[in-house]
Design a protein around this motif. Structure first.
Motif, short mmCIF file in Angstrom:
data_model
loop_
_atom_site.label_atom_id
_atom_site.label_comp_id
_atom_site.label_asym_id
_atom_site.label_seq_id
_atom_site.Cartn_x
_atom_site.Cartn_y
_atom_site.Cartn_z
N LYS A 1 72.48 43.62 29.18
CA LYS A 1 71.49 42.49 28.89
C LYS A 1 71.76 41.91 27.61
O LYS A 1 72.75 42.40 26.78
N LEU B 1 59.17 43.79 21.48
CA LEU B 1 58.98 42.36 21.57
C LEU B 1 57.55 41.84 21.75
O LEU B 1 57.05 41.09 21.13
N LYS B 2 56.73 42.50 22.68
CA LYS B 2 55.54 42.18 23.15
C LYS B 2 54.56 42.54 22.01
O LYS B 2 53.66 41.66 21.46
N TRP C 1 65.43 49.85 27.65
CA TRP C 1 64.94 48.49 27.78
C TRP C 1 63.56 48.37 27.40
O TRP C 1 63.09 47.54 27.16
N ALA C 2 62.50 49.32 28.21
CA ALA C 2 61.06 49.42 27.91
C ALA C 2 60.86 49.25 26.50
O ALA C 2 59.83 48.79 26.38
N ALA D 1 64.03 37.19 21.71
CA ALA D 1 63.84 37.18 23.03
C ALA D 1 64.83 38.29 23.44
O ALA D 1 65.93 38.59 22.74
N ILE D 2 64.55 38.80 24.86
CA ILE D 2 65.71 39.80 25.31
C ILE D 2 65.32 39.28 27.01
O ILE D 2 64.57 38.88 27.43
N GLY D 3 66.92 39.62 27.53
CA GLY D 3 66.82 39.08 28.98
C GLY D 3 68.29 39.21 29.49
O GLY D 3 69.18 39.82 28.90
N GLN E 1 61.29 45.81 25.07
CA GLN E 1 60.37 44.96 25.90
C GLN E 1 59.08 45.49 24.97
O GLN E 1 58.17 44.22 24.91
N VAL F 1 70.04 40.70 23.73
CA VAL F 1 69.10 40.68 22.71
C VAL F 1 69.21 39.37 21.64
O VAL F 1 70.04 39.52 21.07
N ASP G 1 66.96 52.36 31.29
CA ASP G 1 65.63 52.00 31.55
C ASP G 1 64.50 52.40 30.58
O ASP G 1 63.91 51.41 30.27
#
Length: 173
Positions: free
Chosen positions: A140, A169-170, A162-163, A111-113, A166, A142, A159
């Motif tokens: 952030k 992870l998807k 980070w993108a 997960a990331i957040g 994400q 990880v 940014d």
């Protein structure tokens, strides 16, 4: 993709002032520790050699602490590098070569957040910091599985990075 995390650069006069302040603090520490050494000997609390040894060790510990703070706050940078398989975090001291701190393979990414949410979600995870207080980017987290168990890597991605994380992870899901 590569991102170098560096704090704000000091101006020449700020760097000179910082070095002078460190020298003044070390001089003051030497003065205080010499006084403590004298007091311990004068009041016969400790023998002269023992008091001298304690004062010397305390001075070197204090100087080492100041040196580490200086390195951490003004010389250390981080380099975040990603490819299709992993995120690599490296420490870079000044203009030196990068030294690998951690490799996070996207296949092990959980997960990331935000930091607090990740700490609540993975309470027993070992936390590793790759952040700088002097950098303006938000911190952030990880979360990933390693051979040592669950880990949380704290970093300050831009940014674009980070993108990319994400998207990785998807893709994994």
């Amino acid at each position: 993709m590569e991102q170098r995390l560096a704090g704000k650069k000091l101006k020449v006069w700020q760097g000179c002032l910082l070095v002078v302040l460190v020298a003044v603090f070390l001089f003051a520490a030497q003065f205080v520790l010499t006084f403590v050494q004298y007091a311990l000997t004068y009041f016969r609390i400790l023998p002269a050699q023992t008091a001298y040894t304690i004062a010397s060790v305390a001075y070197w510990l204090f100087g080492g602490f100041l040196g580490l703070r200086f390195l951490r706050d003004y010389v250390l940078n981080y380099l975040y590098t990603t490819n299709t398989k992993q995120l690599q975090v490296c420490r870079v001291y000044g203009p030196g070569r990068p030294r690998v701190m951690e490799d996070v393979y996207f296949s092990r990414l959980k997960a990331i957040g935000e930091v607090e949410a990740m700490k609540k979600r993975f309470p027993g995870a070992k936390v590793q910091r790759a952040t700088l207080r002097r950098a303006a980017l938000p911190v952030k987290a990880v979360a990933y599985d390693s051979t040592e168990g669950m880990k949380l890597l704290l970093l300050q991605p831009n940014d674009e990075l980070w993108a990319h994380l994400q998207a990785a992870l998807k893709e994994k899901k």
